[in-house]
Design a protein around this motif. Structure first.
Motif, mmCIF file in Angstrom:
data_model
loop_
_atom_site.group_PDB
_atom_site.id
_atom_site.type_symbol
_atom_site.label_atom_id
_atom_site.label_comp_id
_atom_site.label_asym_id
_atom_site.label_seq_id
_atom_site.Cartn_x
_atom_site.Cartn_y
_atom_site.Cartn_z
ATOM 1 N N UNK A 15 0.818 -1.208 0.000
ATOM 2 C CA UNK A 15 0.000 0.000 0.000
ATOM 3 C C UNK A 15 0.852 1.258 0.000
ATOM 4 N N UNK A 16 2.020 1.192 0.617
ATOM 5 C CA UNK A 16 2.893 2.362 0.657
ATOM 6 C C UNK A 16 3.541 2.626 -0.702
ATOM 7 N N UNK A 17 3.893 1.559 -1.417
ATOM 8 C CA UNK A 17 4.559 1.727 -2.708
ATOM 9 C C UNK A 17 4.117 0.622 -3.662
ATOM 10 N N UNK A 18 2.888 0.694 -4.158
ATOM 11 C CA UNK A 18 2.422 -0.346 -5.088
ATOM 12 C C UNK A 18 3.249 -0.339 -6.365
ATOM 13 N N UNK A 19 3.448 -1.509 -6.950
ATOM 14 C CA UNK A 19 4.256 -1.572 -8.178
ATOM 15 C C UNK A 19 3.550 -0.888 -9.342
ATOM 16 N N UNK A 20 4.289 -0.078 -10.067
ATOM 17 C CA UNK A 20 3.766 0.602 -11.251
ATOM 18 C C UNK A 20 4.847 0.573 -12.327
ATOM 19 N N UNK A 21 4.479 0.943 -13.536
ATOM 20 C CA UNK A 21 5.450 1.065 -14.614
ATOM 21 C C UNK A 21 6.515 2.088 -14.200
ATOM 22 N N UNK A 22 7.780 1.826 -14.545
ATOM 23 C CA UNK A 22 8.842 2.760 -14.128
ATOM 24 C C UNK A 22 8.568 4.218 -14.467
ATOM 25 N N UNK A 23 7.910 4.483 -15.580
ATOM 26 C CA UNK A 23 7.622 5.865 -15.952
ATOM 27 C C UNK A 23 6.612 6.525 -15.015
ATOM 28 N N UNK A 24 5.841 5.691 -14.281
ATOM 29 C CA UNK A 24 4.810 6.220 -13.400
ATOM 30 C C UNK A 24 5.269 6.355 -11.951
ATOM 31 N N UNK A 25 6.501 5.916 -11.669
ATOM 32 C CA UNK A 25 6.991 5.976 -10.289
ATOM 33 C C UNK A 25 6.979 7.399 -9.726
ATOM 34 N N UNK A 26 7.444 8.415 -10.475
ATOM 35 C CA UNK A 26 7.392 9.785 -9.906
ATOM 36 C C UNK A 26 5.964 10.201 -9.543
ATOM 37 N N UNK A 27 4.993 9.864 -10.390
ATOM 38 C CA UNK A 27 3.615 10.205 -10.088
ATOM 39 C C UNK A 27 3.094 9.467 -8.874
ATOM 40 N N UNK A 28 3.459 8.194 -8.768
ATOM 41 C CA UNK A 28 3.055 7.426 -7.593
ATOM 42 C C UNK A 28 3.607 8.054 -6.318
ATOM 43 N N UNK A 29 4.885 8.407 -6.354
ATOM 44 C CA UNK A 29 5.518 8.977 -5.170
ATOM 45 C C UNK A 29 4.938 10.353 -4.819
ATOM 46 N N UNK A 30 4.517 11.083 -5.845
ATOM 47 C CA UNK A 30 4.003 12.428 -5.621
ATOM 48 C C UNK A 30 2.544 12.417 -5.159
ATOM 49 N N UNK A 31 1.731 11.522 -5.738
ATOM 50 C CA UNK A 31 0.289 11.564 -5.493
ATOM 51 C C UNK A 31 -0.191 10.461 -4.551
ATOM 52 N N UNK A 32 0.209 9.226 -4.859
ATOM 53 C CA UNK A 32 -0.327 8.110 -4.085
ATOM 54 C C UNK A 32 0.297 8.009 -2.695
ATOM 55 N N UNK A 33 1.620 8.107 -2.634
ATOM 56 C CA UNK A 33 2.298 7.848 -1.362
ATOM 57 C C UNK A 33 1.830 8.768 -0.239
ATOM 58 N N UNK A 34 1.664 10.076 -0.457
ATOM 59 C CA UNK A 34 1.176 10.909 0.647
ATOM 60 C C UNK A 34 -0.218 10.517 1.135
ATOM 61 N N UNK A 35 -1.105 10.125 0.211
ATOM 62 C CA UNK A 35 -2.451 9.722 0.617
ATOM 63 C C UNK A 35 -2.425 8.403 1.370
ATOM 64 N N UNK A 36 -1.594 7.474 0.886
ATOM 65 C CA UNK A 36 -1.483 6.181 1.564
ATOM 66 C C UNK A 36 -0.900 6.356 2.959
ATOM 67 N N UNK A 37 0.105 7.205 3.068
ATOM 68 C CA UNK A 37 0.702 7.436 4.381
ATOM 69 C C UNK A 37 -0.291 8.115 5.315
ATOM 70 N N UNK A 38 -1.072 9.048 4.777
ATOM 71 C CA UNK A 38 -2.089 9.701 5.596
ATOM 72 C C UNK A 38 -3.118 8.692 6.091
ATOM 73 N N UNK A 39 -3.521 7.776 5.216
ATOM 74 C CA UNK A 39 -4.469 6.740 5.631
ATOM 75 C C UNK A 39 -3.886 5.898 6.763
ATOM 76 N N UNK A 40 -2.607 5.535 6.643
ATOM 77 C CA UNK A 40 -1.962 4.771 7.712
ATOM 78 C C UNK A 40 -1.904 5.584 9.006
ATOM 79 N N UNK A 41 -1.571 6.856 8.897
ATOM 80 C CA UNK A 41 -1.411 7.683 10.096
ATOM 81 C C UNK A 41 -2.710 7.825 10.881
ATOM 82 N N UNK A 42 -3.857 7.654 10.229
ATOM 83 C CA UNK A 42 -5.137 7.783 10.928
ATOM 84 C C UNK A 42 -5.508 6.534 11.727
ATOM 85 N N UNK A 43 -4.715 5.474 11.625
ATOM 86 C CA UNK A 43 -4.994 4.265 12.403
ATOM 87 C C UNK A 43 -4.848 4.550 13.897
ATOM 88 N N UNK A 44 -5.518 3.755 14.726
ATOM 89 C CA UNK A 44 -5.352 3.927 16.180
ATOM 90 C C UNK A 44 -3.940 3.586 16.624
#
Length: 325
Positions: free
Chosen positions: A206-235
């Motif tokens: 969930x923190x770093x799902x596999x994507x095409x190498x060309x999409x890694x910058x987008x994943x790190x920019x868009x997905x990773x902050x949201x995924x980390x935020x979702x994790x941070x809201x856990x008890x």
């Protein structure tokens, strides 16, 4: 067992629904209808995955019966499709969606990672865990991101979603019907939870799902902050099980509310065009007054709320009901 009658939200929202239109299992007068169109539901869905992975049998059932690493986005979209269908589609469509899920689960089994015992994935205890982790995550993120639900509306949300539980094969009579019962369930189930290798695989994915190498910058920019935020809201106890620290709760709440404001600034009509489009179809079926927005719930009779129930603070903590810490 309950019927599938639409639950009341404590007041007519004035939807102006087309005469004879089928409102589905929830309908525009429900808290669920008004809330499930909010964009923070995507964050809530990821939080649910982190939480569900902490049940060793539940996560083993996923690992043995799906290849989520190769079809991650498909799995997320199918889950969103199911939630959207049972919330906004016609009664017949929602019932069919539930029947498909039940039929698939009946054919699946997995091996207990500790005992080696084979178990069915539609074991009621596992279905209850998945349901409660999902509803807790949805309600927690909605409230913590600033959605103005009253305590009574939070209770109604939990109660309404026993319809969801029935669709996946549970008897609604044994499913938490309000926020206090939901909190009590987590207190009961916590001794069964652990972060084994499967849970850590889910965390890494969930923190770093596999994507095409060309999409890694987008994943790190868009997905990773949201995924980390979702994790941070856990008890806090979930952070302890995973062994990954989280920021102070008030900082997470601030980020979540800011993220919610940014996501809500995207026009709803544009957001709802994303597949599978259940909300737009529901609005065409039910009329423009059925447009979902949790802010329309402010008109409900707040006097129905009893003081001290389901109230929350800026640190994301809860009083009588807690998204368990």
């Amino acid at each position: 067992m309950e019927n599938t009658a639409r639950p009341a939200s404590g007041g007519d929202t004035g939807t102006g629904a087309a005469a004879g239109a089928d409102p589905g299992l929830y309908g525009p007068d429900s808290v669920t209808w008004q809330c499930h169109g909010d964009p923070v539901m995507w964050i809530a869905g990821v939080r649910a995955l982190y939480l569900q992975a902490l049940h060793p049998r539940a996560v083993r059932g996923v690992m043995e019966n799906s290849d989520f690493r190769k079809d991650a986005w498909g799995r997320l979209l199918r889950t969103a499709d199911f939630v959207g269908a049972i919330t906004y589609a016609t009664t017949e469509t929602a019932e069919r969606a539930g029947a498909r899920v039940r039929a698939i689960h009946r054919t699946l089994s997995a091996t207990d990672p500790d005992t080696g015992e084979r178990f069915p994935v539609d074991d009621p205890g596992l279905l209850l865990w998945v349901h409660c982790a999902q509803i807790d995550s949805f309600l927690h993120v909605l409230l913590r991101s600033g959605v103005p639900l009253t305590p009574a509306q939070a209770d109604r949300y939990v109660d309404e979603n026993r319809v969801n539980a029935r669709l996946v094969g549970l008897d609604p009579a044994g499913v938490p019907a309000d926020t206090a019962a939901l909190a009590a369930y987590f207190e009961t189930v916590r001794p069964e939870l652990a972060a084994g290798p499967d849970a850590h695989d889910v965390y890494d994915f969930l923190y770093a799902p596999p994507v095409h190498p060309l999409l890694v910058p987008g994943r790190n920019l868009l997905w990773r902050p949201l995924s980390r935020l979702a994790y941070d809201t856990l008890p806090g106890w979930a952070h302890q099980l995973y062994g990954h620290p989280a920021p102070a709760p008030h900082l997470t709440t601030r980020r979540l509310r800011l993220t919610g404001r940014v996501l809500r600034s995207i026009p709803a009509g544009l957001r709802w065009k994303l597949p599978p489009g259940h909300i737009l179809r529901a609005m065409r079926r039910m009329g423009p007054g059925s447009r979902p927005s949790p802010y329309t719930l402010r008109t409900s009779a707040a006097i129905l709320d009893r003081p001290g129930r389901a109230s929350h603070d800026d640190g994301g903590g809860f009083k009588t009901w807690r998204s368990p810490d």
